[in-house]
Design an enzyme around this catalytic site. Structure first.
Site, mmCIF file in Angstrom:
data_model
loop_
_atom_site.group_PDB
_atom_site.id
_atom_site.type_symbol
_atom_site.label_atom_id
_atom_site.label_comp_id
_atom_site.label_asym_id
_atom_site.label_seq_id
_atom_site.Cartn_x
_atom_site.Cartn_y
_atom_site.Cartn_z
ATOM 1 N N GLU A 57 -7.375 2.835 -7.576
ATOM 2 C CA GLU A 57 -8.251 2.741 -6.414
ATOM 3 C C GLU A 57 -9.710 2.663 -6.851
ATOM 4 O OE1 GLU A 57 -9.065 1.671 -3.704
ATOM 5 O OE2 GLU A 57 -8.210 2.987 -2.166
ATOM 6 N N TRP A 58 -10.526 2.090 -5.996
ATOM 7 C CA TRP A 58 -11.977 1.998 -6.215
ATOM 8 C C TRP A 58 -12.483 3.361 -6.692
ATOM 9 C CZ3 TRP A 58 -14.772 -2.236 -3.365
ATOM 10 C CH2 TRP A 58 -16.137 -2.279 -3.658
ATOM 11 N N GLY A 59 -13.294 3.381 -7.731
ATOM 12 C CA GLY A 59 -13.845 4.643 -8.216
ATOM 13 C C GLY A 59 -14.942 5.135 -7.291
ATOM 14 N N TYR A 60 -14.672 6.209 -6.556
ATOM 15 C CA TYR A 60 -15.604 6.662 -5.529
ATOM 16 C C TYR A 60 -16.715 7.570 -6.045
ATOM 17 C CZ TYR A 60 -12.150 4.860 -2.196
ATOM 18 O OH TYR A 60 -11.304 4.049 -1.488
ATOM 19 N N ARG A 114 0.662 8.660 -6.179
ATOM 20 C CA ARG A 114 1.060 8.197 -4.849
ATOM 21 C C ARG A 114 1.559 6.754 -4.885
ATOM 22 N NH1 ARG A 114 -4.342 8.921 -5.506
ATOM 23 N NH2 ARG A 114 -5.851 7.333 -4.823
ATOM 24 N N THR A 160 -9.962 8.763 -1.362
ATOM 25 C CA THR A 160 -9.093 9.251 -2.434
ATOM 26 C C THR A 160 -9.034 8.222 -3.549
ATOM 27 O OG1 THR A 160 -7.712 10.153 -0.647
ATOM 28 C CG2 THR A 160 -6.885 10.342 -2.909
ATOM 29 N N GLY A 161 -9.736 8.514 -4.634
ATOM 30 C CA GLY A 161 -9.723 7.613 -5.778
ATOM 31 C C GLY A 161 -8.870 8.161 -6.895
ATOM 32 N N ARG A 199 0.845 -1.191 0.000
ATOM 33 C CA ARG A 199 0.000 0.000 0.000
ATOM 34 C C ARG A 199 0.883 1.245 0.000
ATOM 35 N NH1 ARG A 199 -4.499 2.119 4.485
ATOM 36 N NH2 ARG A 199 -5.058 3.997 3.302
ATOM 37 N N HIS A 200 0.476 2.244 -0.760
ATOM 38 C CA HIS A 200 1.244 3.495 -0.809
ATOM 39 C C HIS A 200 1.307 4.143 0.577
ATOM 40 C CE1 HIS A 200 -2.244 6.168 -0.420
ATOM 41 N NE2 HIS A 200 -2.881 5.420 -1.312
ATOM 42 N N ARG A 210 -7.361 -4.486 -0.363
ATOM 43 C CA ARG A 210 -8.208 -5.353 0.465
ATOM 44 C C ARG A 210 -9.242 -6.074 -0.405
ATOM 45 N NH1 ARG A 210 -10.650 -1.732 4.693
ATOM 46 N NH2 ARG A 210 -9.883 -0.006 3.427
#
Length: 236
Positions: free
Chosen positions: A103-106, A72, A28-29, A15-16, A185
């Site tokens: 990352e998951w698109g929020y 990141r 943060t996506g 993980r960053h 995760r």
């Protein structure tokens, strides 16, 4: 970790490091938020202990490093490996940036905190029977759990292609994923073949590394390390 476990291909989840948004709990996506100074120190500290020749994450044993396109994650990769290691991995074509690890698109929840998301959903008349659960409900105008599942399953197929011929490390086949908290995760759930809404609580702090592998050198038995031991050095 036994000799046999050491020979089984592994997938390292990196993980960053911390960002200012992660520090404040903001989702943060797609936003390009850089690592803060502490985040850089986190990754450098992890690299010093875990990454390098004859360490847990040995660059010579890598079959591929997959990296999220977000800055990141890219910065975290740069800090994890030294220049010689990065040059060799790139020369060998083992470094791949992929949207599958974004990352998951929020959606409209981008930049909000958990409490703010729940308040927004209440205003919109949602969650009258059950409270919001990203693993089940996804994100408005963002990604659903099914969409994240599809791209992660595709990445897992790529990893299987690298590792299935090398279940006793006949060739370098460890894999590193450099990405994000929710996404990694989610990856762990899919690696273990659980649906996204399976109630599996996991912790992966910024700058940390998790490890997945296989039971009994069997590509059909994906597993995770519940605990790690370390082999003695050759000098001992």
């Amino acid at each position: 970790m036994s000799e046999e476990e050491a020979k089984t291909p592994r997938v390292f989840l990196a993980r960053h490091g911390e960002t200012e948004w992660a520090k404040s709990g903001r989702f943060t996506g797609v936003s390009e938020i850089p690592l803060n100074a502490f985040g850089e120190e986190q990754v450098a500290g992890t690299a010093k202990i875990l990454v390098g020749p004859n360490k847990l994450l040995d660059p010579a044993k890598l079959g591929c490093v997959f990296i999220s396109p977000r800055i990141r994650a890219q910065s975290t990769f740069e800090l994890l490996f030294d220049e010689t290691e990065k040059d060799r991995l790139r020369t060998e074509g083992k470094v791949k940036t992929t949207e599958k690890l974004a990352e998951w698109g929020y959606g409209i929840y981008e930049g909000l905190k958990d409490t703010e998301i729940r308040a927004l959903r209440k205003e919109r008349g949602l969650d009258k029977e059950k409270s919001w659960d990203i693993w089940r409900d996804g994100c408005e105008e963002g990604e659903t759990a099914q969409e994240v599942t599809a791209r992660l399953d595709s990445l897992i197929d790529e990893i299987y292609a690298i590792q299935s011929p090398n279940m006793r490390s006949e060739s370098p086949s460890d894999v590193v994923l450099v990405a994000h908290g929710h996404l990694l995760r989610a990856f762990a759930k899919r690696w273990l073949r659980y649906p996204m809404n399976f109630p599996l609580s996991m912790m992966l702090p910024p700058g940390s590394v998790g490890i997945l592998s296989y039971h009994e050198h069997d590509i059909n038995q994906p597993a995770f390390f519940l605990g790690m031991g370390f082999l003695p050095s050759k000098a001992e």
